[in-house]
Scaffold this active site. Structure first.
Site, mmCIF file in Angstrom:
data_model
loop_
_atom_site.group_PDB
_atom_site.id
_atom_site.type_symbol
_atom_site.label_atom_id
_atom_site.label_comp_id
_atom_site.label_asym_id
_atom_site.label_seq_id
_atom_site.Cartn_x
_atom_site.Cartn_y
_atom_site.Cartn_z
ATOM 1 N N SER A 125 0.850 -1.418 0.108
ATOM 2 C CA SER A 125 -0.168 0.526 0.162
ATOM 3 C C SER A 125 0.561 1.127 -0.320
ATOM 4 O O SER A 125 2.356 1.474 0.395
ATOM 5 C CB SER A 125 -0.715 -0.219 1.693
ATOM 6 O OG SER A 125 -1.292 1.300 1.515
ATOM 7 N N TYR A 150 -1.846 -1.384 10.567
ATOM 8 C CA TYR A 150 -2.706 -2.343 9.522
ATOM 9 C C TYR A 150 -1.207 -1.227 9.168
ATOM 10 O O TYR A 150 -0.442 -2.743 8.320
ATOM 11 C CB TYR A 150 -3.117 -1.042 9.786
ATOM 12 C CG TYR A 150 -3.554 -1.196 8.016
ATOM 13 C CD1 TYR A 150 -3.426 -2.602 7.321
ATOM 14 C CD2 TYR A 150 -3.335 -0.054 6.843
ATOM 15 C CE1 TYR A 150 -4.038 -3.151 5.440
ATOM 16 C CE2 TYR A 150 -3.564 -0.215 5.576
ATOM 17 C CZ TYR A 150 -3.945 -1.371 5.080
ATOM 18 O OH TYR A 150 -3.253 -1.590 3.611
ATOM 19 N N LYS A 154 2.136 -4.266 6.648
ATOM 20 C CA LYS A 154 2.532 -3.700 5.253
ATOM 21 C C LYS A 154 4.068 -3.491 5.389
ATOM 22 O O LYS A 154 4.786 -4.264 3.937
ATOM 23 C CB LYS A 154 1.977 -2.306 3.839
ATOM 24 C CG LYS A 154 0.339 -2.994 4.371
ATOM 25 C CD LYS A 154 -0.037 -4.061 3.307
ATOM 26 C CE LYS A 154 -1.428 -4.501 3.553
ATOM 27 N NZ LYS A 154 -1.127 -6.129 2.415
HETATM 28 C C1 UD1 Z 1 -7.203 4.340 3.916
HETATM 29 C C2 UD1 Z 1 -6.422 3.625 4.347
HETATM 30 C C3 UD1 Z 1 -4.674 3.094 4.561
HETATM 31 C C4 UD1 Z 1 -5.405 2.104 3.019
HETATM 32 C C5 UD1 Z 1 -6.516 2.329 2.607
HETATM 33 C C6 UD1 Z 1 -7.059 1.632 1.522
HETATM 34 C C7 UD1 Z 1 -6.278 5.231 6.547
HETATM 35 C C8 UD1 Z 1 -5.493 6.530 7.144
HETATM 36 N N1 UD1 Z 1 -5.735 4.612 5.286
HETATM 37 O O1 UD1 Z 1 -7.003 4.915 2.836
HETATM 38 O O2 UD1 Z 1 -3.552 3.062 4.726
HETATM 39 O O3 UD1 Z 1 -4.117 1.086 2.186
HETATM 40 O O4 UD1 Z 1 -7.565 3.089 3.253
HETATM 41 O O5 UD1 Z 1 -8.189 1.581 0.777
HETATM 42 O O6 UD1 Z 1 -7.286 5.415 6.629
HETATM 43 N N2 UD1 Z 1 -12.904 10.690 3.717
HETATM 44 C C9 UD1 Z 1 -13.766 11.526 3.856
HETATM 45 N N3 UD1 Z 1 -14.963 11.412 4.282
HETATM 46 C C10 UD1 Z 1 -15.489 9.735 4.611
HETATM 47 C C11 UD1 Z 1 -13.995 9.255 4.000
HETATM 48 C C12 UD1 Z 1 -13.263 9.525 3.872
HETATM 49 O O7 UD1 Z 1 -13.683 12.770 3.277
HETATM 50 O O8 UD1 Z 1 -16.700 8.785 5.326
HETATM 51 C C13 UD1 Z 1 -11.932 11.541 2.874
HETATM 52 C C14 UD1 Z 1 -10.714 10.666 4.047
HETATM 53 O O9 UD1 Z 1 -10.350 11.923 4.935
HETATM 54 C C15 UD1 Z 1 -9.384 10.821 2.816
HETATM 55 C C16 UD1 Z 1 -10.423 10.287 1.658
HETATM 56 O O10 UD1 Z 1 -11.860 10.940 2.029
HETATM 57 O O11 UD1 Z 1 -8.885 11.972 2.265
HETATM 58 C C17 UD1 Z 1 -10.072 9.402 1.327
HETATM 59 O O12 UD1 Z 1 -10.161 7.708 2.274
HETATM 60 P P1 UD1 Z 1 -10.735 6.575 2.474
HETATM 61 O O13 UD1 Z 1 -10.770 5.950 0.902
HETATM 62 O O14 UD1 Z 1 -10.313 6.081 3.947
HETATM 63 O O15 UD1 Z 1 -8.270 6.299 1.797
HETATM 64 P P2 UD1 Z 1 -7.028 7.088 2.718
HETATM 65 O O16 UD1 Z 1 -7.133 7.461 3.984
HETATM 66 O O17 UD1 Z 1 -6.777 7.353 2.063
#
Ligand code: UD1
Length: 337
Positions: A125, A150, A154
């Site tokens: 990842s 997690y 990795k």
């Molecule tokens: C997350 C994991 C990452 C993992 C990946 C797998 C974290 C910190 N990281 O990445 O280690 O490999 O998933 O798919 O969790 N967001 C919102 N509202 C929401 C959900 C998300 O604003 O309800 C935003 C988050 O703040 C982020 C973006 O959307 O900026 C992407 O979030 P997410 O899909 O959870 O992925 P990552 O955080 O990038």
């Protein structure tokens, strides 16, 4: 036709990879403990691919079962997906994560070695980069301390594989560092199946649009990005699945040991707010959302330097963000509320 062991083959990325393996004339042999997947996904894979697949229900830490699988089938390569992946849960239950994610990998390595199989594609990842010092991030970037157990699993798994390749010079592995996989198969027969409240953005968006969730919270709009929301590299799961085929072919063609980490992303960064507006455009739905606090542990911006994947694996992402969100939406609409 070469048999490829796919651990976690009924999961989100695993199921799409099984379909692409069959499309590329490989025969996937699936092991999955159904911890975070559903048995009916197997029939869906078979429906899309037009053939049956071999399935073993069980855990990757079960060396006896792995031994049986390698004895029953001549395995040419392994794609190892099976692992826990919920960041928040890993903070609350770190031992569960270390036991499963590290134990599954070491069992696979030990048993595959015993049976003379030395081709491994590993699911890593972009989380290994933490907050990168420069963007786009390439594979030579420093590996940072992870924000969660997690993420640490990795990093350690990559290290375990690198150490094995040092000690067994004929062992071959590609470590695929995924960015943010989204979307679903174009047939809408397989896709992401989040357990409970989704923590990832796109399933939260589609569940909100279909009415399962009342509203989406955007975690922060005061980051130093073009609209203040976080930037990610969103990649269609079918593109990601195809990267595994390229990685596998690379390993099968190679005559000497190797271990390469390769970013699998589009090379483009999009903000969370851009993703929402693109979703609204392709779905024709207005999304109910509000701006909330930053989420602890979130990285402000991360997107891939995709050059190495092109040079080494001759792979690049092809599917647009629009199509990815359309596929995610079509999949969501097939699921019961
Ligand atoms: C997350 C994991 C990452 C993992 C990946 C797998 C974290 C910190 N990281 O990445 O280690 O490999 O998933 O798919 O969790 N967001 C919102 N509202 C929401 C959900 C998300 O604003 O309800 C935003 C988050 O703040 C982020 C973006 O959307 O900026 C992407 O979030 P997410 O899909 O959870 O992925 P990552 O955080 O990038």
């Amino acid at each position: 036709m070469k048999n490829i062991l796919v651990t976690g083959g009924l999961g989100f990325i695993g199921s799409h990879t099984c379909v692409e393996l069959i499309n590329s004339n490989f025969n996937p042999i699936i092991i999955d403990n159904l911890d975070n997947s559903e048995i009916w996904i197997k029939e869906r894979i078979e429906r899309i691919a037009g053939q049956t697949v071999t399935f073993y229900q069980g855990d990757c830490r079960d060396k006896g079962l792995l031994d049986q699988i390698f004895t029953d089938n001549q395995i040419s390569g392994i794609i190892h997906f099976a692992a826990y992946k919920a960041v928040g849960e890993s903070v609350d239950e770190p031992l569960k994560y270390y036991d499963n994610n590290l134990g599954g990998l070491t069992a696979i390595l030990e048993v595959s070695q015993k049976h003379g199989c030395s081709n491994l594609v590993f699911s890593s990842s972009c989380t290994v980069y933490g907050t990168p010092d420069s963007l786009p991030v390439n594979e030579t970037a420093q590996i940072k301390d992870a924000e969660s157990p997690y993420g640490t699993t990795k990093i350690i798994c990559e290290k375990i594989i690198q150490d094995l390749v040092k000690s067994v010079p004929s062992y071959k592995s590609i470590l695929l560092r995924y960015f943010n996989p989204i979307g679903a198969h174009e047939s809408s027969l397989i896709g992401e199946l989040p357990l409970g409240l989704p923590s990832n953005l796109v399933p939260f968006i589609t569940q909100t649009a279909v009415g399962i969730r009342e509203s989406l919270t955007v975690f922060g709009n005061n980051y130093d990005t073009k609209d203040g929301s976080c930037v990610r590299d969103f990649i269609h799961v079918t593109d990601l699945a195809n990267a595994h085929i390229k990685a596998l072919e690379f390993l099968l063609d190679k005559n000497e040991g190797t271990c390469e980490a390769v970013n699998i992303g589009t090379g483009n960064g999009n903000t969370v707010l851009e993703l929402i507006s693109t979703f609204e455009k392709v779905s024709g739905q207005r999304l109910n959302y509000s701006i909330g606090e930053r989420r602890e542990g979130d990285v402000e911006a991360v997107y891939a330097d995709a050059k190495k994947s092109q040079d080494l694996l001759e792979w690049q992402a092809k599917i647009s963000l629009e199509q990815s969100l359309r596929d995610a939406w079509n999949w969501q609409k097939t699921l019961e509320k």
